[in-house]
Motif scaffolding. Structure first.
Motif: not given
Length: 453
Positions: A437, A434-435
């Protein structure tokens, strides 16, 4: 080989679990109307020591059932809605119970009760081992086009979990690290001016013409989008009798893509077609976002863990009668070939391919680390969303697959409780995917309330 405690507990409850799944199959309810299925599931979980909240998250046919305390917290996401027009008896040829009626043509009667079975098995194993932790069953309405889990997530569901587990009835036993498409849905309403279609058509501005032109534009658009994009539409407000220029008409669009950016771009271009159609016809346009779901995001650590559990749980043992029914169902497919196995019950290698279908479980997978298994409940050529799947979902071989799916999920989840480092790895993989986010619910604040009564 000694039977795991989790599997033994499911075997002890097999009769009650099959009875519950059968009752839901016999009384199919459409999205947002699953009152009986929700109530029966809640009653059974209460009888097994779970504390049940009905009408969870402000949704009448959602439920949240909890057992245990402390961490880790695992959520099992069940479903129980049926599909319109897919009523069918457990037979090898088309024969609806109620012509035109709904049926479990996606096997959600099995899906929901399979997750109940997993909860029962995991609870027994944790009690036996003296391990702390919390088991939650989420009864999720309206997966079929209703974005039920998205609505639940908008009200805060799933955030309490360390990880989530689900499964889906299928033609094979498999785990995947590929993605399935996400969705955005919108209604495009055109507002024109009435006129007599013969006497003074020049005074009219046809909203139905705008719908038609928008659809033509989108048909040409199909050539110029990436291969993962899908666009579907239905005219929901066609206008007036043919001798009146219609002043109101509307069309609903669903767009799909493998990434959130791809979904947003496809919806923007569809909206461009709508705006162009409005300009060409001299009508006004109103766009209402109805909702959507995220692309799926299979957690690789949990997927490998569940694949290991798939290999550890024995395969189903089918009777000659069950194999004969599955074979008869397969033979109704035009592409049937002699030698096709009635049921594909082996465990497949990890699937790395992306898919074009969608599931609101993708929203859950963008909130916490989560995995969805596939397990054999259908004849090998069943396909999806058809009368064959309904027959399989009510069959004894479908019920056997459901119980095995519950055992796989319970065993895989137990490994996480027993080995905390697995959860740490799953969370690290989730952060990388998801980095960082945050999840933003795709159901807008002004989306129409889903319950009609």
């Amino acid at each position: 080989m000694q039977t795991p405690i989790s599997s033994a507990a499911i075997d002890r409850e097999a009769g009650a679990l099959v009875a519950l799944a059968t009752k839901i199959w016999e009384h199919p309810e459409l999205a947002w109307q699953e009152d009986q299925a929700c109530a029966w599931t809640a009653e059974y979980l209460e009888s097994q020591g779970f504390t049940v909240e009905r009408g969870a998250y402000g949704l009448r046919t959602a439920l949240r059932a909890v057992w245990g305390s402390g961490r880790p917290v695992v959520g099992f996401c069940g479903e129980y809605d049926a599909v319109p027009g897919l009523s069918q008896k457990v037979k090898g040829e088309p024969d609806p119970v109620v012509p035109g009626g709904p049926g479990h043509g996606c096997g959600h009667n099995l899906l929901g009760v399979g997750c109940v079975a997993a909860c029962i098995g995991l609870k027994a194993a944790l009690e036996q081992a003296g391990l702390s932790g919390t088991v939650i069953y989420y009864g999720c309405p309206a997966e079929e086009g209703g974005s039920g889990k998205s609505w639940m997530a908008r009200a805060g569901a799933f955030t309490e979990c360390d990880f989530c587990v689900a499964w889906h009835p299928h033609v094979r036993n498999e785990n995947s690290v590929g993605a399935m498409n996400g969705i955005a849905t919108a209604r495009f309403s055109f507002h024109g001016r009435k006129a007599h279609a013969a006497l003074n058509p020049q005074d009219g501005r046809s909203a139905l013409d705008a719908v038609q032109l928008m659809n033509i534009g989108c048909e040409f658009l199909r050539e110029h989008v990436s291969r993962d994009v899908r666009m579907h539409y239905t005219i929901v407000s066609p206008g007036l009798p043919a001798n009146i220029v219609p002043d109101e008409a509307a069309v609903e669009y669903t767009v799909r893509a493998l990434t959130s950016d791809g979904i947003a771009d496809a919806l923007r271009r569809v909206t461009d077609c709508a705006e162009g159609a409005a300009k060409m016809t001299g009508t006004a346009l109103t766009v209402q976002r109805l909702g959507g779901v995220y692309p799926t995001l299979e957690n690789p650590v949990l997927a490998e863990l569940m694949l290991q559990a798939q290999h550890e749980v024995p395969l189903c043992d089918y009777t000659p009668e069950e194999l004969a029914l599955a074979d008869a169902l397969n033979r109704t497919q035009p592409h049937f070939r002699e030698g096709t196995p009635p049921l594909s019950d082996e465990v497949r290698p990890m699937n790395h391919a992306d898919g074009v279908v969608s599931s609101d479980y993708g929203d859950v997978q963008h909130i916490v680390p989560a995995v969805q298994n596939s397990n054999t409940t259908n004849c090998s050529l069943a396909g999806g969303h058809n009368w064959r799947v309904t027959a399989c979902a009510g069959s004894s071989f479908g019920m056997k697959g459901m119980l095995r799916a519950g055992k796989v999920m319970a065993l895989g989840a137990l490994k996480v409780f027993e080995q905390p480092e697995l959860l740490a790895r799953a969370k690290a993989a989730f952060q990388q995917q998801t980095q960082g986010k945050p999840y933003v619910c795709p159901v807008p604040d002004d989306a129409p309330w889903p319950y009609q009564h």
